[in-house]
Design a protein around this motif. Structure first.
Motif, PDB file in Angstrom:
ATOM      1  N   LYS A  26     -25.742  10.698  56.305  1.00 21.47           N
ATOM      2  CA  LYS A  26     -25.928  10.063  57.614  1.00 21.47           C
ATOM      3  C   LYS A  26     -24.599   9.901  58.338  1.00 21.47           C
ATOM      4  CE  LYS A  26     -27.826   6.610  55.399  1.00 21.47           C
ATOM      5  NZ  LYS A  26     -27.954   7.241  54.070  1.00 21.47           N
ATOM      6  N   THR A  27     -23.632   9.331  57.615  1.00 22.38           N
ATOM      7  CA  THR A  27     -22.319   9.098  58.216  1.00 22.38           C
ATOM      8  C   THR A  27     -21.661  10.433  58.591  1.00 22.38           C
ATOM      9  OG1 THR A  27     -22.108   7.083  56.921  1.00 22.38           O
ATOM     10  CG2 THR A  27     -20.080   7.994  57.815  1.00 22.38           C
ATOM     11  N   SER A  28     -21.837  11.429  57.721  1.00 25.59           N
ATOM     12  CA  SER A  28     -21.250  12.743  57.994  1.00 25.59           C
ATOM     13  C   SER A  28     -21.902  13.390  59.216  1.00 25.59           C
ATOM     14  CB  SER A  28     -21.430  13.674  56.795  1.00 25.59           C
ATOM     15  OG  SER A  28     -20.911  13.074  55.642  1.00 25.59           O
ATOM     16  N   THR A  41     -17.491   5.844  61.246  1.00 22.93           N
ATOM     17  CA  THR A  41     -18.387   4.704  61.023  1.00 22.93           C
ATOM     18  C   THR A  41     -18.284   4.078  59.627  1.00 22.93           C
ATOM     19  OG1 THR A  41     -20.150   6.333  60.686  1.00 22.93           O
ATOM     20  CG2 THR A  41     -20.066   5.231  62.818  1.00 22.93           C
ATOM     21  N   ASP A  42     -17.580   4.712  58.684  1.00 18.55           N
ATOM     22  CA  ASP A  42     -17.309   4.053  57.397  1.00 18.55           C
ATOM     23  C   ASP A  42     -15.851   3.597  57.406  1.00 18.55           C
ATOM     24  OD1 ASP A  42     -19.830   4.467  56.421  1.00 18.55           O
ATOM     25  OD2 ASP A  42     -19.271   5.838  54.812  1.00 18.55           O
ATOM     26  N   PHE A  43     -15.528   2.600  58.212  1.00 18.24           N
ATOM     27  CA  PHE A  43     -14.114   2.241  58.397  1.00 18.24           C
ATOM     28  C   PHE A  43     -13.661   1.052  57.559  1.00 18.24           C
ATOM     29  CE2 PHE A  43     -16.695   0.227  61.675  1.00 18.24           C
ATOM     30  CZ  PHE A  43     -16.408  -1.099  61.456  1.00 18.24           C
ATOM     31  N   ILE A  54     -19.093   4.986  50.322  1.00 20.35           N
ATOM     32  CA  ILE A  54     -20.478   4.830  50.773  1.00 20.35           C
ATOM     33  C   ILE A  54     -20.485   3.829  51.938  1.00 20.35           C
ATOM     34  CG2 ILE A  54     -21.516   5.284  48.512  1.00 20.35           C
ATOM     35  CD1 ILE A  54     -22.014   2.324  48.196  1.00 20.35           C
ATOM     36  N   SER A  55     -21.525   3.879  52.751  1.00 18.24           N
ATOM     37  CA  SER A  55     -21.633   2.890  53.833  1.00 18.24           C
ATOM     38  C   SER A  55     -22.185   1.600  53.244  1.00 18.24           C
ATOM     39  CB  SER A  55     -22.588   3.384  54.918  1.00 18.24           C
ATOM     40  OG  SER A  55     -22.190   4.640  55.412  1.00 18.24           O
ATOM     41  N   LEU A  56     -21.579   0.492  53.624  1.00 23.63           N
ATOM     42  CA  LEU A  56     -22.029  -0.812  53.133  1.00 23.63           C
ATOM     43  C   LEU A  56     -22.652  -1.620  54.253  1.00 23.63           C
ATOM     44  CD1 LEU A  56     -18.861  -1.691  51.045  1.00 23.63           C
ATOM     45  CD2 LEU A  56     -21.056  -0.880  50.169  1.00 23.63           C
ATOM     46  N   ILE A  98     -26.366   4.689  65.664  1.00 27.63           N
ATOM     47  CA  ILE A  98     -26.332   3.526  64.775  1.00 27.63           C
ATOM     48  C   ILE A  98     -26.385   4.046  63.349  1.00 27.63           C
ATOM     49  CG2 ILE A  98     -27.476   1.334  64.217  1.00 27.63           C
ATOM     50  CD1 ILE A  98     -28.882   1.643  67.023  1.00 27.63           C
ATOM     51  N   ASP A  99     -25.241   4.013  62.667  1.00 29.08           N
ATOM     52  CA  ASP A  99     -25.153   4.569  61.307  1.00 29.08           C
ATOM     53  C   ASP A  99     -25.427   3.458  60.302  1.00 29.08           C
ATOM     54  OD1 ASP A  99     -24.605   6.052  59.057  1.00 29.08           O
ATOM     55  OD2 ASP A  99     -22.427   5.833  59.234  1.00 29.08           O
ATOM     56  N   THR A 100     -26.535   3.571  59.586  1.00 28.13           N
ATOM     57  CA  THR A 100     -26.916   2.498  58.659  1.00 28.13           C
ATOM     58  C   THR A 100     -26.657   2.921  57.209  1.00 28.13           C
ATOM     59  OG1 THR A 100     -29.189   3.207  58.225  1.00 28.13           O
ATOM     60  CG2 THR A 100     -28.819   1.944  60.243  1.00 28.13           C
TER      61      THR A 100
HETATM   62 MG   LIG Z   1     -23.093   6.389  55.406  1.00 30.99          MG
END
Ligand SMILES: [Mg+2]
Ligand SMILES: Nc1nc2c(ncn2[C@@H]2O[C@H](COP(=O)(O)OP(=O)(O)OP(=O)(O)O)[C@@H](O)[C@H]2O)c(=O)[nH]1
Length: 692
Positions: free
Chosen positions: A21-23, A48-50, A59-61, A78-80
């Motif tokens: 998703k983030t990619s 968005t994974d900052f 990973i996205s948290l 909106i990156d979840t």
């Molecule tokens: Mg992600």
């Protein structure tokens, strides 16, 4: 100037963990010229994974927002997060989106969180697209994944594209509407004729798509059946309507890593997804009259906005992310928080680009923005115009399912810990904490182990306190299987005024999930009315503290059916104590037992490890509820006690050579078998003695 609302698209990227998703968001930012180079999750350079914890764990948290402009439209991306512990953020992201991009992995297919976000999207009635990503990977298979989507998700899914090439030779997609290929050459997307080797496949899927389009409309279907085909314009028109209505879900092919499938996704978002104007009026409740009220997405309507995310930083302070639903929010203004009945000062407004903010004077309906330093506002609150107070439907957050005791590493850090936890709980509604006076421990509860571990790391980084995490405390509960009738009597006569309370209680079990029921069955004034609430309070307090092993008592019915009192010595406190004594005694006489949390577990592992995985789960008192081969991997679904699953991660890793993955979530409570219960009771005794 606020944006033209018809040109806004709010899109949530949702799906299982690690599917890209983030990619994909990153590829979109590059493809639209928003960024000049492709950030990568692995390198910690994605937009968005900052967060430092996200960078560390790759990973996205947490939900993050970026935007881009494409074909005259403003896209809010909106990156979840996809990891199960952080699913609350995905839900919040979907709550403010107008459409969803559901990303699935081309190797693993539909996974636990895919099904979950699909349900959330259904709940909010969102149109969506499914993107089969990571097609360049070994063992990736578009058609197998498509089949998994069609089989496991409710809804009609139809491919709008098929891939060209496979695995590492994946080079592009065939657009089944234009019947052209979009291939990547020298990092650029080029439109070409369909390569010979996919022509047959393309024709057959084009046929299926035409059929799917025809089926959306009776007249069109009649024409299709009569003439054997429908025109491109008609087909497009029909598909568009069905996508907007959510009755048809397009399936796209992508490789975010190679920038493949990105332009078609953007085109689809712009041409087929709804704008906030298409979404129409929102309904809320007038906070004063409690009447339902509607607000149109009109810049001149009274302002209303929903806060869907709060980020707190010790340096920057609190950031509130929100979506405007009606009216216009302006910088340097005052708004009303109708959820908390308080005024808030709005300083500078901004658009979000990951961690950075682009200042903007005003935000119109449908826009997503950020504001710093609101004093009382939390996630789920409605900000609005004070003269027209409105509360929008909030966001339902899951209850925590796992608790750990935490200890400061150095003395005197207790205050810092509670400040830190307080702040973090403001950001994260699924994080709870409380002090347990029985064990004298501070308990932190979250959705899963990773969730709590991240909290501990943040505490160290943001609030400068080092804590250690004691082994998780399984949230057992206590209940009874039988009935009893007992007297609870408290009598004390020591000089002056005495204490007198006398109760007769009947104790019975309720069905699982029944909670607590208190029945007042006193006739003829055996206990004066004003002391009945004292009895109930005594019972409730005692239930909260637990009787057998210090865990809360549930699924219990207590009937107060007799008692006596003393004109002078009876008091509120005396009746509370009497009731508590009665309950403790009666509980132990009514065949007490412990209940343990049972988890839903889904394991995805290489097919050759299936036997080991199942054997191991059986050894953990697990019940296998389903097993599905998904190509070379197998997905095993089981129910297993939480207490047995705490060490699962490392076992699975060694069983599968690191190739297996799993996810887990709370399902329900069941009785803990006696031999295990005895150990828990004994351990609780030891802990209690240590604390006193
Ligand atoms: Mg992600
Ligand atoms: N080979 C390949 N790898 C990809 C592709 N897309 C993403 N990845 C990699 O897959 C991993 C996970 O990607 P993310 O973009 O972080 O996935 P995500 O869905 O955002 O993950 P969470 O937010 O943690 O749920 C990263 O190592 C990416 O580089 C792709 O198209 N091909």
């Amino acid at each position: 100037m606020a944006l033209d609302i018809a040109k806004v698209r709010n899109v949530a990227f949702v799906g299982h963990g690690g599917v890209g998703k983030t990619s994909l968001v990153e590829s979109i930012l590059l493809a639209t010229g928003t960024t000049t180079r492709l950030g990568r999750v692995e390198d910690g350079t994605s937009t968005t994974d900052f967060d430092p914890d996200e960078i560390k764990r790759k990973i996205s948290l947490s939900t993050a927002v970026a935007f881009c402009d494409y074909k005259g439209c403003r896209l809010n991306l909106i990156d979840t997060p996809g990891y199960g512990d952080f699913v609350a953020d995905a839900r919040a992201g979907l709550r403010v989106a107008s459409a969803a991009v559901v990303v699935v992995d081309a190797v693993a297919g539909v996974q636990v969180q895919t099904e979950k976000v699909w349900k959330f999207a259904n709940e909010y009635g969102l149109p969506r697209v499914a993107v089969i990503n990571r097609l360049d990977r070994e063992r990736a298979d578009f058609f197998r994944t498509l089949e998994s989507l069609q089989r496991r998700l409710k809804g009609r899914l139809a491919p709008f594209q098929i891939p060209v090439g496979s695995e590492s030779s994946t080079s592009g997609v065939v657009d089944l509407i234009t019947m052209k290929a979009l291939v990547i050459a020298d990092g650029k997307v080029k439109e070409t004729d369909i390569p010979g080797d996919v022509m047959e496949m393309a024709k057959s899927y084009r046929e299926k798509l035409a059929e799917a389009a025809a089926e959306t409309d009776d007249d069109l279907l009649a024409k299709y059946l009569e003439e054997g085909s429908i025109g491109e314009a008609e087909m497009l028109e029909a598909l568009k309507k069905a996508v907007l209505a959510g009755t048809l879900v397009p399936v796209l092919a992508a490789s975010a890593a190679r920038g493949m499938g990105v332009m078609p996704l953007l085109d689809l978002i712009v041409s087929e997804f709804p704008s906030p104007a298409d979404q129409g009026e929102v309904e809320g409740t007038d906070s004063r009259t409690k009447n339902p009220v509607k607000r149109a997405p009109d810049p001149k309507a009274p302002m209303s906005a929903l806060v869907f995310k709060t980020i707190s930083d010790p340096h920057v302070g609190k950031l509130s992310l929100f979506r405007v639903y009606s009216g216009t929010m302006r910088s340097d203004s005052q708004v009303f928080n109708a959820s908390r009945d308080t005024k808030e000062r709005v300083g500078h407004l901004g658009w979000l680009m990951g961690k950075t903010q682009k200042p903007v004077d005003e935000l119109g309906p449908g826009e997503i923005g950020v504001v710093a330093k609101l004093k009382d506002t939390l996630t789920g609150d409605t900000l609005c115009d004070e003269a027209n107070p409105l509360i929008l439907p909030g966001i339902a957050f899951p209850e925590p399912s796992i608790s750990f005791a935490i200890q400061p590493k150095s003395r005197g850090d207790e205050d810092k810990i509670s400040t830190g936890l307080q702040r973090m709980a403001e950001e994260d509604p699924t994080l709870h904490h409380h002090y347990d006076p029985e064990t004298k421990q501070l308990l932190v509860s979250g959705i899963g182990q990773l969730h709590v571990e991240v909290v501990v790391e943040r505490m160290k980084r943001k609030y400068n306190v080092d804590v250690s995490l004691l082994p998780p405390r399984i949230p057992y509960k206590e209940t009874v299987k039988g009935r009893s009738e007992v007297q609870g009597k408290y009598k004390k006569q020591t000089g002056g005024r005495g204490q007198y309370g006398d109760t007769w209680l009947r104790i019975e079990p309720l069905a699982r999930g029944g909670g607590f029921e208190f029945v007042d069955d006193i006739f003829g004034g055996a206990i004066p009315r004003n002391f009945i609430p004292s009895v109930e309070k005594g019972v409730r307090d005692c239930m909260k503290r637990g009787i057998l092993a210090g865990y809360p008592v549930v699924d219990l019915k207590v009937t107060l059916y007799d008692g006596s009192y003393h004109d002078v010595d009876s008091s509120d406190m005396a009746f509370q104590i009497a009731a508590s004594m009665g309950l403790q005694k009666g509980f132990m006489e009514a065949r007490p037992c412990l209940l343990e949390p049972i988890m839903n577990v889904e394991v995805v592992a290489p097919a050759e490890n299936a036997g080991d995985v199942i054997g191991d789960l059986n050894g953990r008192r697990g019940r296998i509820v389903g097993m599905e081969p998904e190509g070379e991997v197998v997905s095993v679904r089981a129910q297993a006690p939480m207490a047995e699953m705490l060490t699962y991660e490392s076992s699975l890793r060694s069983m599968t050579g690191g190739r297996g993955g799993y996810s887990m979530e709370f399902s329900h409570y069941e009785e803990l078998p006696a031999q295990h219960a005895d150990k828990v009771v004994a351990a609780a005794k030891v802990e209690k003695e240590k604390a006193h």
